[in-house]
Design a protein around this motif. Structure first.
Motif, PDB file in Angstrom:
ATOM      1  N   ARG A   1     -24.360   6.484  70.250  1.00  0.00           N
ATOM      2  CA  ARG A   1     -25.367   7.860  71.368  1.00  0.00           C
ATOM      3  C   ARG A   1     -24.117   8.759  71.977  1.00  0.00           C
ATOM      4  O   ARG A   1     -23.666   9.363  72.651  1.00  0.00           O
ATOM      5  N   VAL A   2     -22.880   9.119  70.227  1.00  0.00           N
ATOM      6  CA  VAL A   2     -21.929   9.790  70.979  1.00  0.00           C
ATOM      7  C   VAL A   2     -21.752  11.626  71.586  1.00  0.00           C
ATOM      8  O   VAL A   2     -22.764  11.905  70.096  1.00  0.00           O
ATOM      9  N   ASN A   3     -21.997  12.079  72.388  1.00  0.00           N
ATOM     10  CA  ASN A   3     -22.495  13.653  72.835  1.00  0.00           C
ATOM     11  C   ASN A   3     -21.405  13.781  73.473  1.00  0.00           C
ATOM     12  O   ASN A   3     -20.358  12.885  74.106  1.00  0.00           O
ATOM     13  N   GLU A   4     -21.512  15.018  73.878  1.00  0.00           N
ATOM     14  CA  GLU A   4     -20.198  15.803  74.840  1.00  0.00           C
ATOM     15  C   GLU A   4     -20.019  15.220  76.318  1.00  0.00           C
ATOM     16  O   GLU A   4     -19.110  15.865  77.104  1.00  0.00           O
ATOM     17  N   ASN A   5     -20.947  14.389  77.104  1.00  0.00           N
ATOM     18  CA  ASN A   5     -20.872  13.920  78.386  1.00  0.00           C
ATOM     19  C   ASN A   5     -20.507  12.271  78.014  1.00  0.00           C
ATOM     20  O   ASN A   5     -19.919  11.865  78.871  1.00  0.00           O
ATOM     21  N   GLY A   6     -20.495  11.728  77.126  1.00  0.00           N
ATOM     22  CA  GLY A   6     -19.979  10.666  76.854  1.00  0.00           C
ATOM     23  C   GLY A   6     -20.472   9.417  75.589  1.00  0.00           C
ATOM     24  O   GLY A   6     -20.529   9.935  74.067  1.00  0.00           O
ATOM     25  N   PHE A   7     -20.067   8.584  75.514  1.00  0.00           N
ATOM     26  CA  PHE A   7     -20.787   6.888  74.666  1.00  0.00           C
ATOM     27  C   PHE A   7     -20.804   5.930  75.041  1.00  0.00           C
ATOM     28  O   PHE A   7     -20.517   5.826  76.298  1.00  0.00           O
ATOM     29  N   TYR A   8     -21.488   4.979  74.311  1.00  0.00           N
ATOM     30  CA  TYR A   8     -21.687   3.517  74.503  1.00  0.00           C
ATOM     31  C   TYR A   8     -21.090   3.392  73.604  1.00  0.00           C
ATOM     32  O   TYR A   8     -20.164   3.491  72.832  1.00  0.00           O
TER      33      TYR A   8
ATOM     34  N   GLY B   1     -10.045 -11.472  80.638  1.00  0.00           N
ATOM     35  CA  GLY B   1     -11.171 -10.523  80.372  1.00  0.00           C
ATOM     36  C   GLY B   1     -12.281 -10.955  79.599  1.00  0.00           C
ATOM     37  O   GLY B   1     -12.206 -12.220  78.974  1.00  0.00           O
ATOM     38  N   LYS B   2     -13.524 -10.327  80.315  1.00  0.00           N
ATOM     39  CA  LYS B   2     -14.791 -10.749  79.345  1.00  0.00           C
ATOM     40  C   LYS B   2     -14.524 -10.567  77.549  1.00  0.00           C
ATOM     41  O   LYS B   2     -13.659  -9.500  77.017  1.00  0.00           O
ATOM     42  N   THR B   3     -14.529 -11.379  76.278  1.00  0.00           N
ATOM     43  CA  THR B   3     -14.524 -11.276  74.737  1.00  0.00           C
ATOM     44  C   THR B   3     -14.614 -10.256  74.634  1.00  0.00           C
ATOM     45  O   THR B   3     -14.806  -9.465  73.692  1.00  0.00           O
ATOM     46  N   ILE B   4     -16.470  -9.756  75.350  1.00  0.00           N
ATOM     47  CA  ILE B   4     -17.321  -8.698  74.573  1.00  0.00           C
ATOM     48  C   ILE B   4     -17.348  -8.514  75.579  1.00  0.00           C
ATOM     49  O   ILE B   4     -18.171  -8.882  76.138  1.00  0.00           O
ATOM     50  N   THR B   5     -17.748  -6.800  75.252  1.00  0.00           N
ATOM     51  CA  THR B   5     -17.886  -6.262  76.419  1.00  0.00           C
ATOM     52  C   THR B   5     -19.411  -4.975  75.679  1.00  0.00           C
ATOM     53  O   THR B   5     -18.299  -4.416  74.588  1.00  0.00           O
ATOM     54  N   ILE B   6     -20.331  -4.262  76.080  1.00  0.00           N
ATOM     55  CA  ILE B   6     -21.113  -3.442  76.657  1.00  0.00           C
ATOM     56  C   ILE B   6     -20.134  -2.353  77.565  1.00  0.00           C
ATOM     57  O   ILE B   6     -20.903  -2.391  78.834  1.00  0.00           O
ATOM     58  N   GLN B   7     -19.671  -1.503  77.187  1.00  0.00           N
ATOM     59  CA  GLN B   7     -18.928  -0.370  77.753  1.00  0.00           C
ATOM     60  C   GLN B   7     -20.223   0.985  77.868  1.00  0.00           C
ATOM     61  O   GLN B   7     -20.766   1.345  76.678  1.00  0.00           O
ATOM     62  N   ARG B   8     -20.431   2.192  78.666  1.00  0.00           N
ATOM     63  CA  ARG B   8     -20.370   3.719  78.848  1.00  0.00           C
ATOM     64  C   ARG B   8     -19.260   4.388  79.318  1.00  0.00           C
ATOM     65  O   ARG B   8     -18.475   3.725  80.484  1.00  0.00           O
ATOM     66  N   TYR B   9     -19.164   5.381  78.701  1.00  0.00           N
ATOM     67  CA  TYR B   9     -18.071   6.126  78.750  1.00  0.00           C
ATOM     68  C   TYR B   9     -17.976   7.175  79.452  1.00  0.00           C
ATOM     69  O   TYR B   9     -19.033   8.122  78.812  1.00  0.00           O
ATOM     70  N   ASP B  10     -17.696   8.073  80.486  1.00  0.00           N
ATOM     71  CA  ASP B  10     -18.020   9.591  81.033  1.00  0.00           C
ATOM     72  C   ASP B  10     -17.154  10.459  80.611  1.00  0.00           C
ATOM     73  O   ASP B  10     -15.915   9.778  81.574  1.00  0.00           O
ATOM     74  N   SER B  11     -16.630  11.098  79.551  1.00  0.00           N
ATOM     75  CA  SER B  11     -16.464  11.328  79.171  1.00  0.00           C
ATOM     76  C   SER B  11     -16.148  13.045  80.805  1.00  0.00           C
ATOM     77  O   SER B  11     -14.405  13.644  80.309  1.00  0.00           O
ATOM     78  N   LYS B  12     -16.248  13.269  81.229  1.00  0.00           N
ATOM     79  CA  LYS B  12     -16.129  13.943  82.755  1.00  0.00           C
ATOM     80  C   LYS B  12     -15.279  13.062  83.479  1.00  0.00           C
ATOM     81  O   LYS B  12     -13.939  13.561  84.024  1.00  0.00           O
ATOM     82  N   THR B  13     -15.696  12.343  84.081  1.00  0.00           N
ATOM     83  CA  THR B  13     -15.298  11.368  84.762  1.00  0.00           C
ATOM     84  C   THR B  13     -13.737  10.706  84.550  1.00  0.00           C
ATOM     85  O   THR B  13     -12.869  10.023  84.598  1.00  0.00           O
TER      86      THR B  13
ATOM     87  N   GLY C   1     -27.148  10.381  69.984  1.00  0.00           N
ATOM     88  CA  GLY C   1     -25.555  11.096  69.720  1.00  0.00           C
ATOM     89  C   GLY C   1     -24.934  10.341  68.375  1.00  0.00           C
ATOM     90  O   GLY C   1     -26.033   9.710  68.021  1.00  0.00           O
ATOM     91  N   GLN C   2     -24.153  10.304  68.174  1.00  0.00           N
ATOM     92  CA  GLN C   2     -23.554  10.349  66.732  1.00  0.00           C
ATOM     93  C   GLN C   2     -22.640   8.590  67.439  1.00  0.00           C
ATOM     94  O   GLN C   2     -23.740   8.246  67.891  1.00  0.00           O
ATOM     95  N   THR C   3     -22.347   8.239  66.137  1.00  0.00           N
ATOM     96  CA  THR C   3     -22.028   6.383  65.852  1.00  0.00           C
ATOM     97  C   THR C   3     -20.151   6.935  65.143  1.00  0.00           C
ATOM     98  O   THR C   3     -20.403   7.608  64.680  1.00  0.00           O
ATOM     99  N   GLY C   4     -19.564   5.451  65.384  1.00  0.00           N
ATOM    100  CA  GLY C   4     -18.696   5.240  64.462  1.00  0.00           C
ATOM    101  C   GLY C   4     -17.832   3.867  64.480  1.00  0.00           C
ATOM    102  O   GLY C   4     -18.709   3.205  65.395  1.00  0.00           O
ATOM    103  N   VAL C   5     -17.165   3.795  64.371  1.00  0.00           N
ATOM    104  CA  VAL C   5     -15.477   2.798  64.418  1.00  0.00           C
ATOM    105  C   VAL C   5     -14.450   3.133  65.987  1.00  0.00           C
ATOM    106  O   VAL C   5     -15.202   4.395  66.697  1.00  0.00           O
TER     107      VAL C   5
END
Length: 251
Positions: free
Chosen positions: A148-155, A167-179, A230-234
């Motif tokens: 779900r990659v878009n101009e506002n961020g991605f997961y 830290g934890k070995t596996i995480t799911i995170q949300r990235y905010d491109s504005k902040t 949004g888009q997806t990738g590696v």
């Protein structure tokens, strides 16, 4: 007549003074430059370790669902786009196809950077889908997938090596491109991945549900409604020593 002679004498005096001053300045300048130490050489980086990567094992239709996209990296990267995080550069991190896989080569301007980078593809209108890919690291600190990659961020699902500390070995995170901030949505200490071994990563979206899999087994789930398409990738760090193959996107 006397005034003309005096004017000529004054002009000659000024010219002589200027020439003397220039000569003195030039001499002093040359002396100063001669005393400066030799400039140190520009910083260089040792070449990153190379690796003979064995071909990834084939995977076929992992979710038994219609395919939206598939890549085995036998062509070029014209359908892909590099997205960098925290890297203040006019250039992008380097990704390249090598022997039927894609490798994260290094950061912008040829310098490795411990900062996130992603290689994305697909349709910005994709909503509910899954991505599966195989990752292989011989020195990178993390490997993962984005969605779900878009101009506002991605997961992103970010996976660290087995036994990693701090830290934890596996995480799911949300990235905010504005902040430019990553927000952790879910985390777990699991087996992670082993160095120099192909690992199958998975990330799926359905409504507000986000599920991460490792070698076909669900390991982590999060709920978030910030991004719906949004888009997806590696994904990895821009420090090289990371490869991906067999990317499959399904409904």
């Amino acid at each position: 007549m006397r005034r003309n002679i005096m004017g000529s004498l004054c002009g000659l005096l000024l010219l002589t003074t200027a020439i003397s001053a220039c000569g003195a300045y030039t001499s002093a300048q040359q002396g100063s430059l001669g005393e400066l130490p030799t400039a140190p050489p520009a910083p260089t980086y040792a070449p990153l370790p190379t690796e003979v990567v064995q071909g990834a094992p084939a995977i076929e239709n992992p979710n038994k669902a219609p395919e939206l996209f598939r890549s085995t990296f036998d062509g070029d990267l014209s359908q892909w786009e590099v997205i960098d995080v925290w890297m203040n550069s006019t250039e992008k991190s380097k990704w390249a196809i090598k022997e039927g896989r894609v490798e994260q080569v290094t950061g912008p301007e040829g310098w490795p950077a411990v900062a996130p980078t992603a290689l994305v593809t697909g349709d910005k209108n994709w909503k509910d889908y899954s991505i599966t890919a195989q990752g292989y690291s011989w020195g990178n600190s993390v490997m993962g997938l984005v969605g779900r990659v878009n101009e506002n961020g991605f997961y992103v699902v970010a996976v660290r090596p087995a036994g990693a500390e701090g830290g934890k070995t596996i995480t799911i995170q949300r990235y905010d491109s504005k902040t430019e901030i990553f927000t952790q949505l879910a985390a777990i200490n699991d087996k992670g991945w082993n160095l120099k071994t192909w690992t199958t990563l998975g990330l799926s979206f359905k409504g507000t549900s986000i599920i991460a899999t490792l070698d076909g087994v669900p390991v982590l789930e999060a709920q978030d409604d910030t991004f719906s398409s949004g888009q997806t990738g590696v994904y990895g760090f821009a420090e090289g020593m990371l490869a991906f193959d067999n990317v499959i996107v399904q409904e």
